[in-house]
Design a protein around this motif. Sequence first.
Motif, mmCIF file in Angstrom:
data_model
loop_
_atom_site.group_PDB
_atom_site.id
_atom_site.type_symbol
_atom_site.label_atom_id
_atom_site.label_comp_id
_atom_site.label_asym_id
_atom_site.label_seq_id
_atom_site.Cartn_x
_atom_site.Cartn_y
_atom_site.Cartn_z
ATOM 1 N N ARG A 58 38.782 50.875 40.155
ATOM 2 C CA ARG A 58 38.867 49.480 39.726
ATOM 3 C C ARG A 58 38.144 48.619 40.754
ATOM 4 N N SER A 59 37.276 47.756 40.260
ATOM 5 C CA SER A 59 36.558 46.843 41.138
ATOM 6 C C SER A 59 36.356 45.539 40.384
ATOM 7 N N SER A 60 36.460 44.419 41.090
ATOM 8 C CA SER A 60 36.330 43.111 40.450
ATOM 9 C C SER A 60 35.527 42.164 41.332
ATOM 10 N N VAL A 61 34.845 41.260 40.668
ATOM 11 C CA VAL A 61 34.191 40.145 41.344
ATOM 12 C C VAL A 61 34.393 38.909 40.473
ATOM 13 N N THR A 62 34.321 37.756 41.096
ATOM 14 C CA THR A 62 34.343 36.505 40.344
ATOM 15 C C THR A 62 33.012 35.807 40.590
ATOM 16 N N VAL A 63 32.360 35.434 39.502
ATOM 17 C CA VAL A 63 31.057 34.777 39.597
ATOM 18 C C VAL A 63 31.185 33.340 39.097
ATOM 19 N N SER A 64 30.383 32.463 39.660
ATOM 20 C CA SER A 64 30.439 31.053 39.272
ATOM 21 C C SER A 64 29.469 30.798 38.125
ATOM 22 N N ALA A 65 29.803 31.399 36.995
ATOM 23 C CA ALA A 65 28.993 31.240 35.782
ATOM 24 C C ALA A 65 29.920 31.429 34.590
ATOM 25 N N GLU B 211 37.639 32.104 34.186
ATOM 26 C CA GLU B 211 38.661 31.812 35.192
ATOM 27 C C GLU B 211 38.168 30.721 36.131
ATOM 28 N N ASN B 212 38.903 29.603 36.196
ATOM 29 C CA ASN B 212 38.605 28.511 37.135
ATOM 30 C C ASN B 212 37.145 28.077 37.113
ATOM 31 N N GLY B 213 36.578 27.897 35.948
ATOM 32 C CA GLY B 213 35.193 27.437 35.836
ATOM 33 C C GLY B 213 34.159 28.524 36.037
ATOM 34 N N GLY B 214 34.583 29.735 36.311
ATOM 35 C CA GLY B 214 33.673 30.871 36.471
ATOM 36 C C GLY B 214 34.144 32.021 35.597
ATOM 37 N N THR B 215 33.803 33.220 36.003
ATOM 38 C CA THR B 215 34.186 34.402 35.232
ATOM 39 C C THR B 215 34.620 35.513 36.173
ATOM 40 N N ARG B 216 35.778 36.087 35.893
ATOM 41 C CA ARG B 216 36.215 37.274 36.617
ATOM 42 C C ARG B 216 35.670 38.487 35.867
ATOM 43 N N VAL B 217 35.015 39.361 36.598
ATOM 44 C CA VAL B 217 34.433 40.572 36.027
ATOM 45 C C VAL B 217 35.229 41.753 36.569
ATOM 46 N N ASP B 218 35.928 42.428 35.665
ATOM 47 C CA ASP B 218 36.763 43.572 36.035
ATOM 48 C C ASP B 218 36.127 44.847 35.503
ATOM 49 N N LEU B 219 35.870 45.774 36.399
ATOM 50 C CA LEU B 219 35.255 47.048 36.040
ATOM 51 C C LEU B 219 36.265 48.162 36.265
ATOM 52 N N GLU B 220 36.401 49.024 35.261
ATOM 53 C CA GLU B 220 37.202 50.245 35.388
ATOM 54 C C GLU B 220 36.305 51.428 35.074
ATOM 55 N N HIS B 221 36.253 52.371 35.982
ATOM 56 C CA HIS B 221 35.498 53.616 35.770
ATOM 57 C C HIS B 221 36.555 54.716 35.721
ATOM 58 N N ARG B 222 36.673 55.379 34.574
ATOM 59 C CA ARG B 222 37.771 56.326 34.380
ATOM 60 C C ARG B 222 37.291 57.619 33.718
ATOM 61 N N GLY B 223 38.217 58.578 33.723
ATOM 62 C CA GLY B 223 37.925 59.869 33.100
ATOM 63 C C GLY B 223 37.471 60.930 34.083
ATOM 64 N N PHE B 224 37.714 60.703 35.362
ATOM 65 C CA PHE B 224 37.255 61.640 36.386
ATOM 66 C C PHE B 224 37.896 63.020 36.246
ATOM 67 N N SER C 28 33.330 58.749 45.677
ATOM 68 C CA SER C 28 31.965 58.230 45.724
ATOM 69 C C SER C 28 31.824 56.950 44.900
ATOM 70 N N TYR C 29 32.313 56.979 43.675
ATOM 71 C CA TYR C 29 32.198 55.799 42.812
ATOM 72 C C TYR C 29 33.125 54.672 43.264
ATOM 73 N N ASN C 30 34.243 55.009 43.867
ATOM 74 C CA ASN C 30 35.156 53.986 44.370
ATOM 75 C C ASN C 30 34.449 53.113 45.405
ATOM 76 N N GLU C 31 33.644 53.715 46.252
ATOM 77 C CA GLU C 31 32.837 52.954 47.223
ATOM 78 C C GLU C 31 31.608 52.349 46.559
ATOM 79 N N GLY C 32 30.956 53.137 45.739
ATOM 80 C CA GLY C 32 29.683 52.728 45.143
ATOM 81 C C GLY C 32 29.764 51.483 44.282
ATOM 82 N N TRP C 33 30.810 51.375 43.464
ATOM 83 C CA TRP C 33 30.897 50.215 42.574
ATOM 84 C C TRP C 33 31.071 48.907 43.342
ATOM 85 N N VAL C 34 31.722 48.948 44.489
ATOM 86 C CA VAL C 34 31.856 47.727 45.292
ATOM 87 C C VAL C 34 30.461 47.214 45.670
#
Length: 141
Positions: free
Chosen positions: A4-11, A98-111, A124-130
């Motif tokens: 699981r990795s998330s970022v919030t962008v101002s868009a 979210e708050n005038g921007g967008t929260r982007v939530d990524l889930e990579h599953r099925g390992f 590897s992907y846990n670090e890579g997606w960040v």
Amino acid sequence: MIVRSSVTVSAPAERAFRAFTEEIGQWWPLAQGFAFLGEKAEDMILEGRVGGRLYERGSDGSEHVIGEVRTYEPPSRVLFTWNDSDGSTEVDVRFTPENGGTRVDLEHRGFESLGPKAEEAFNSYNEGWVGVLGFYEKHVA
């Protein structure tokens, strides 16, 4: 095991979704080694439709298909398979205003489907997606 990795962008969500899908080749860090085609990787393309491909294009015209789009719901969600030499997983990306921007939530599953390589791939992907989402975040800004 789920990365699981998330970022919030101002868009707005529409812009955040379009940047992730239609502009993936502009921000994906191919030159930093996040490429199946290695040094000849030149572009990353996500075909914006269910059944569309996610693939790299090389400088020699070669293509490497990474996965297939399974869900395409602008501007809120895209889900695609992610195939590597050990098997197939899936990446689910959701865009939430979210708050005038967008929260982007990524889930990579099925390992688990990768058998003995599952834990190594997960780590590897846990670090890579960040890092990858950091490039996306800068692109949107």
